[in-house]
Design a protein around this motif. Structure first.
Motif, PDB file in Angstrom:
ATOM      1  N   VAL A 161       1.630   1.048  -3.901  1.00 20.27           N
ATOM      2  CA  VAL A 161       0.609   1.884  -4.924  1.00 20.27           C
ATOM      3  C   VAL A 161       1.174   3.330  -4.595  1.00 20.27           C
ATOM      4  CG1 VAL A 161      -1.530   2.759  -4.882  1.00 20.27           C
ATOM      5  CG2 VAL A 161      -1.173   0.160  -4.317  1.00 20.27           C
ATOM      6  N   VAL A 162       1.296   3.695  -3.213  1.00 20.19           N
ATOM      7  CA  VAL A 162       1.648   5.181  -2.960  1.00 20.19           C
ATOM      8  C   VAL A 162       3.157   5.070  -2.664  1.00 20.19           C
ATOM      9  CG1 VAL A 162       1.303   6.588  -1.285  1.00 20.19           C
ATOM     10  CG2 VAL A 162      -0.581   5.791  -2.195  1.00 20.19           C
ATOM     11  N   ARG A 179      -1.053   6.177  -9.063  1.00 18.34           N
ATOM     12  CA  ARG A 179      -1.347   5.350  -9.794  1.00 18.34           C
ATOM     13  C   ARG A 179      -0.640   5.321 -11.224  1.00 18.34           C
ATOM     14  NH1 ARG A 179      -5.642   2.849 -12.466  1.00 18.34           N
ATOM     15  NH2 ARG A 179      -6.027   0.790 -11.650  1.00 18.34           N
ATOM     16  N   PRO A 204      -3.475   5.367   2.924  1.00 19.58           N
ATOM     17  CA  PRO A 204      -3.501   6.510   1.807  1.00 19.58           C
ATOM     18  C   PRO A 204      -4.799   6.982   1.245  1.00 19.58           C
ATOM     19  CG  PRO A 204      -2.111   4.346   1.136  1.00 19.58           C
ATOM     20  CD  PRO A 204      -2.817   4.297   2.376  1.00 19.58           C
ATOM     21  N   THR A 244      -6.919  -1.247  -5.588  1.00 14.29           N
ATOM     22  CA  THR A 244      -6.197  -0.530  -6.507  1.00 14.29           C
ATOM     23  C   THR A 244      -6.093  -1.048  -8.142  1.00 14.29           C
ATOM     24  OG1 THR A 244      -5.330   0.773  -4.885  1.00 14.29           O
ATOM     25  CG2 THR A 244      -4.260   1.132  -7.094  1.00 14.29           C
ATOM     26  N   GLU A 288       0.953  -1.045  -0.139  1.00 16.19           N
ATOM     27  CA  GLU A 288      -0.077   0.185  -0.076  1.00 16.19           C
ATOM     28  C   GLU A 288       0.926   1.355  -0.007  1.00 16.19           C
ATOM     29  OE1 GLU A 288      -1.154   0.628   4.492  1.00 16.19           O
ATOM     30  OE2 GLU A 288      -2.354  -1.084   3.462  1.00 16.19           O
ATOM     31  N   ILE A 291      -3.685   7.965  -3.785  1.00 14.82           N
ATOM     32  CA  ILE A 291      -3.747   6.910  -4.792  1.00 14.82           C
ATOM     33  C   ILE A 291      -3.718   7.092  -6.324  1.00 14.82           C
ATOM     34  CG2 ILE A 291      -4.876   4.755  -5.576  1.00 14.82           C
ATOM     35  CD1 ILE A 291      -5.619   4.356  -2.289  1.00 14.82           C
ATOM     36  N   LYS A 292      -4.805   8.067  -6.478  1.00 16.56           N
ATOM     37  CA  LYS A 292      -4.967   8.680  -7.730  1.00 16.56           C
ATOM     38  C   LYS A 292      -3.670   9.198  -8.304  1.00 16.56           C
ATOM     39  CE  LYS A 292      -7.920  11.662 -10.535  1.00 16.56           C
ATOM     40  NZ  LYS A 292      -9.203  12.565 -10.325  1.00 16.56           N
ATOM     41  N   ILE A 335      -5.652  -2.512   0.087  1.00 19.50           N
ATOM     42  CA  ILE A 335      -5.366  -1.179  -0.920  1.00 19.50           C
ATOM     43  C   ILE A 335      -4.993  -1.482  -1.946  1.00 19.50           C
ATOM     44  CG2 ILE A 335      -4.218   1.218  -0.924  1.00 19.50           C
ATOM     45  CD1 ILE A 335      -4.914   1.425   2.049  1.00 19.50           C
TER      46      ILE A 335
END
Length: 167
Positions: A63-64, A83, A74, A108, A23, A79-80, A104
């Motif tokens: 992810v982050v 990504r 997050p 995602t 995550e 995340i956006k 997460i």
């Protein structure tokens, strides 16, 4: 308030066929600049070794890429933001399998992982990637290489985050 100072991108092999996605970095990861190097990472490495997988032969990321303040989950905006970089990593690596470490990472990258289908139910099962995750050109794989199922999309599987197991 206690947010990460470093951008933590990956550790492991850029030739790996197994990609591991968590995550976000924790305090140890922020300090050392590599993902999964604290207690959770040590347990993850033990789990991989028990499955006869050399952790050095994997590609480990999150992810982050920057530790959230106070080690919280997050946010959707974080995340956006990160990504696209994660998707670029997947396209560049072309893994056969992506191991999703925690809810997460699972939500995602995998389809059909809404809150109704929690990681407790979905862990250990093959999951379908979201449309934008990756589709590889079949010619991109070398002869004799391990090709992912479903015509060149990575196979996804979720597991509990080692931090959950350490509680």
């Amino acid at each position: 308030p206690n947010a990460g100072r470093r951008i933590v991108v990956y550790r492991g092999s850029t030739n790996a066929k197994l990609m591991i996605v968590g995550e976000a970095p924790g305090a140890n990861e922020d300090q050392l600049g590599k993902p999964f190097v604290g207690r959770s990472g040590q347990l993850l490495d033990q789990i991989l070794s028990a499955a006869s997988i050399n952790p050095e032969d994997t590609y480990v990321t999150n992810v982050v890429k920057r530790r959230p303040p106070d080690n919280r989950d997050p946010t959707p905006d974080e995340i956006k933001f990160w990504r696209p970089l994660l998707l670029d990593q997947i396209r560049a690596l072309k893994p056969a399998i992506i191991l999703l470490v925690g809810r997460i990472a699972m939500s995602t990258l995998a389809l059909d992982t809404d809150t109704e289908k929690r990681i407790t139910y979905l862990r250990g099962r093959w999951l379908k990637p979201r449309e934008d995750v990756a589709t590889y050109d079949e010619d991109a794989f070398e002869p004799g290489a391990v090709t992912p199922p479903d015509s060149c999309s990575p196979a996804l599987m979720a597991i509990f985050h080692p931090a959950y197991l350490l509680r």
